[in-house]
Scaffold this motif. Structure first.
Motif, PDB file in Angstrom:
ATOM      1  N   ALA A 108     -86.815  31.423  -3.730  1.00 13.66           N
ATOM      2  CA  ALA A 108     -88.051  31.423  -2.934  1.00 13.66           C
ATOM      3  C   ALA A 108     -87.725  31.132  -1.473  1.00 13.66           C
ATOM      4  O   ALA A 108     -88.286  31.746  -0.562  1.00 13.66           O
ATOM      5  CB  ALA A 108     -89.039  30.382  -3.470  1.00 13.66           C
ATOM      6  N   PHE A 109     -86.788  30.205  -1.240  1.00 17.75           N
ATOM      7  CA  PHE A 109     -86.467  29.853   0.138  1.00 17.75           C
ATOM      8  C   PHE A 109     -85.828  31.028   0.870  1.00 17.75           C
ATOM      9  O   PHE A 109     -86.074  31.224   2.055  1.00 17.75           O
ATOM     10  CB  PHE A 109     -85.544  28.634   0.191  1.00 17.75           C
ATOM     11  N   ILE A 110     -85.037  31.829   0.170  1.00 15.62           N
ATOM     12  CA  ILE A 110     -84.423  33.002   0.810  1.00 15.62           C
ATOM     13  C   ILE A 110     -85.511  33.966   1.274  1.00 15.62           C
ATOM     14  O   ILE A 110     -85.435  34.552   2.352  1.00 15.62           O
ATOM     15  CB  ILE A 110     -83.438  33.725  -0.151  1.00 15.62           C
ATOM     16  N   ARG A 111     -86.558  34.120   0.464  1.00 13.15           N
ATOM     17  CA  ARG A 111     -87.678  34.994   0.871  1.00 13.15           C
ATOM     18  C   ARG A 111     -88.427  34.384   2.066  1.00 13.15           C
ATOM     19  O   ARG A 111     -88.935  35.098   2.915  1.00 13.15           O
ATOM     20  CB  ARG A 111     -88.625  35.244  -0.311  1.00 13.15           C
ATOM     21  N   VAL A 112     -88.472  33.038   2.123  1.00 11.95           N
ATOM     22  CA  VAL A 112     -89.085  32.367   3.276  1.00 11.95           C
ATOM     23  C   VAL A 112     -88.281  32.672   4.537  1.00 11.95           C
ATOM     24  O   VAL A 112     -88.847  32.919   5.611  1.00 11.95           O
ATOM     25  CB  VAL A 112     -89.187  30.841   3.036  1.00 11.95           C
ATOM     26  N   ILE A 113     -86.943  32.678   4.432  1.00 14.70           N
ATOM     27  CA  ILE A 113     -86.089  33.020   5.579  1.00 14.70           C
ATOM     28  C   ILE A 113     -86.388  34.450   6.035  1.00 14.70           C
ATOM     29  O   ILE A 113     -86.499  34.724   7.230  1.00 14.70           O
ATOM     30  CB  ILE A 113     -84.594  32.876   5.220  1.00 14.70           C
ATOM     31  N   ALA A 114     -86.528  35.360   5.062  1.00 15.55           N
ATOM     32  CA  ALA A 114     -86.846  36.752   5.402  1.00 15.55           C
ATOM     33  C   ALA A 114     -88.185  36.826   6.142  1.00 15.55           C
ATOM     34  O   ALA A 114     -88.342  37.593   7.101  1.00 15.55           O
ATOM     35  CB  ALA A 114     -86.886  37.607   4.137  1.00 15.55           C
ATOM     36  N   ARG A 115     -89.151  36.002   5.721  1.00 14.43           N
ATOM     37  CA  ARG A 115     -90.448  35.950   6.408  1.00 14.43           C
ATOM     38  C   ARG A 115     -90.268  35.470   7.849  1.00 14.43           C
ATOM     39  O   ARG A 115     -90.933  35.949   8.766  1.00 14.43           O
ATOM     40  CB  ARG A 115     -91.400  34.987   5.679  1.00 14.43           C
ATOM     41  N   ALA A 116     -89.368  34.495   8.025  1.00 16.17           N
ATOM     42  CA  ALA A 116     -89.138  33.962   9.371  1.00 16.17           C
ATOM     43  C   ALA A 116     -88.586  35.042  10.292  1.00 16.17           C
ATOM     44  O   ALA A 116     -88.899  35.078  11.479  1.00 16.17           O
ATOM     45  CB  ALA A 116     -88.178  32.776   9.302  1.00 16.17           C
ATOM     46  N   TYR A 117     -87.761  35.932   9.737  1.00 15.94           N
ATOM     47  CA  TYR A 117     -87.250  37.069  10.528  1.00 15.94           C
ATOM     48  C   TYR A 117     -88.388  38.044  10.842  1.00 15.94           C
ATOM     49  O   TYR A 117     -88.472  38.589  11.935  1.00 15.94           O
ATOM     50  CB  TYR A 117     -86.156  37.819   9.756  1.00 15.94           C
ATOM     51  N   ALA A 118     -89.238  38.271   9.855  1.00 13.51           N
ATOM     52  CA  ALA A 118     -90.264  39.316   9.988  1.00 13.51           C
ATOM     53  C   ALA A 118     -91.455  38.868  10.843  1.00 13.51           C
ATOM     54  O   ALA A 118     -92.017  39.656  11.591  1.00 13.51           O
ATOM     55  CB  ALA A 118     -90.756  39.733   8.604  1.00 13.51           C
ATOM     56  N   GLU A 119     -91.847  37.595  10.712  1.00 17.52           N
ATOM     57  CA  GLU A 119     -93.018  37.104  11.443  1.00 17.52           C
ATOM     58  C   GLU A 119     -92.580  36.467  12.757  1.00 17.52           C
ATOM     59  O   GLU A 119     -91.603  35.740  12.794  1.00 17.52           O
ATOM     60  CB  GLU A 119     -93.759  36.040  10.616  1.00 17.52           C
ATOM     61  N   LYS A 120     -93.339  36.734  13.785  1.00 23.83           N
ATOM     62  CA  LYS A 120     -93.003  36.118  15.075  1.00 23.83           C
ATOM     63  C   LYS A 120     -93.688  34.757  15.152  1.00 23.83           C
ATOM     64  O   LYS A 120     -94.868  34.656  15.447  1.00 23.83           O
ATOM     65  CB  LYS A 120     -93.460  37.034  16.211  1.00 23.83           C
ATOM     66  N   ASN A 121     -92.926  33.709  14.823  1.00 23.89           N
ATOM     67  CA  ASN A 121     -93.466  32.355  14.852  1.00 23.89           C
ATOM     68  C   ASN A 121     -92.649  31.555  15.873  1.00 23.89           C
ATOM     69  O   ASN A 121     -91.562  31.066  15.571  1.00 23.89           O
ATOM     70  CB  ASN A 121     -93.373  31.745  13.445  1.00 23.89           C
TER      71      ASN A 121
END
Length: 205
Positions: A108-121
């Motif tokens: 799940a955390f790896i998918r969270v990292i992918a979200r961090a790349y995809a979303e501009k936060n």
């Protein structure tokens, strides 16, 4: 801290991690987190204060330990194999792949990292840069001694590409699937070995 406090905080973090993996940061509400964790909003406010803090804490929970492992391995590599690029790369790559295989929510955390790349936060990027930037700088410094012909700019480009390739390998959605009869640990070791060889060739070119 009592066990009850610990388990409540941990439950909230686990729920947030799963939801961020599924819906992204902006797509997840605190109400969804409280519902998944079976706590009230007061508990989230007490432990984290805000959604922004909850996001950064999800990263800190995993990455503090991984960063400490990377730096310990780097120190060991420099003591035992000074100026050996592959040993330095192994110190960077292997703890990250081990995190990806962690059965306690690593996927799940790896998918969270992918979200961090995809979303501009911007808040999250600032946090990651401030808290973990020194890790990359320490590795860059160690690598520079192994490839003195590279300019600082070239070195950082290649380190950036390595981080991207490593994230892809962690996510395990590449062409190479784990063959039946091969354990997760053996598959991970093979992935690390191939990525280290590939990266070493790239840094030395």
């Amino acid at each position: 801290m009592s066990n009850t406090q610990f388990s409540t905080k941990d439950r909230i973090l686990g729920a947030a991690e799963e939801l961020f993996a599924q819906h992204g940061f902006s797509g997840t509400s605190l109400r969804q987190v409280t519902s998944r964790a079976d706590v009230n909003i007061a508990a989230v406010n007490y432990h984290f204060g805000s959604k922004e803090n909850l996001v950064t804490e999800v990263f800190r929970r995993r990455m503090d330990d991984m960063s400490a492992q990377r730096l310990a391995r780097l120190k060991q590599a420099q003591a035992e194999s000074p100026a050996e690029l592959e040993a330095i790369l192994a110190a960077f790559v292997e703890p990250a792949l081990a995190l990806a295989q962690d059965r306690n929510g690593g996927g799940a955390f790896i998918r969270v990292i992918a979200r961090a790349y995809a979303e501009k936060n911007d808040g999250l990027r600032k946090f990651l840069s401030e808290r973990y930037g020194h890790v990359l700088r320490d590795f860059a410094k160690a690598m520079a001694t192994c490839v003195p012909g590279l300019s600082k700019e070239q070195l950082y480009w290649r380190l950036d590409f390595l981080a991207g390739a490593l994230t892809y390998a962690m996510a395990d959605f590449g062409l190479i699937k784990r063959p039946s009869g091969v354990s997760d640990a053996d598959h991970r070791a093979r992935a690390a070995q191939e990525l280290i060889r590939f990266a070493a060739a790239g840094f030395k070119s």
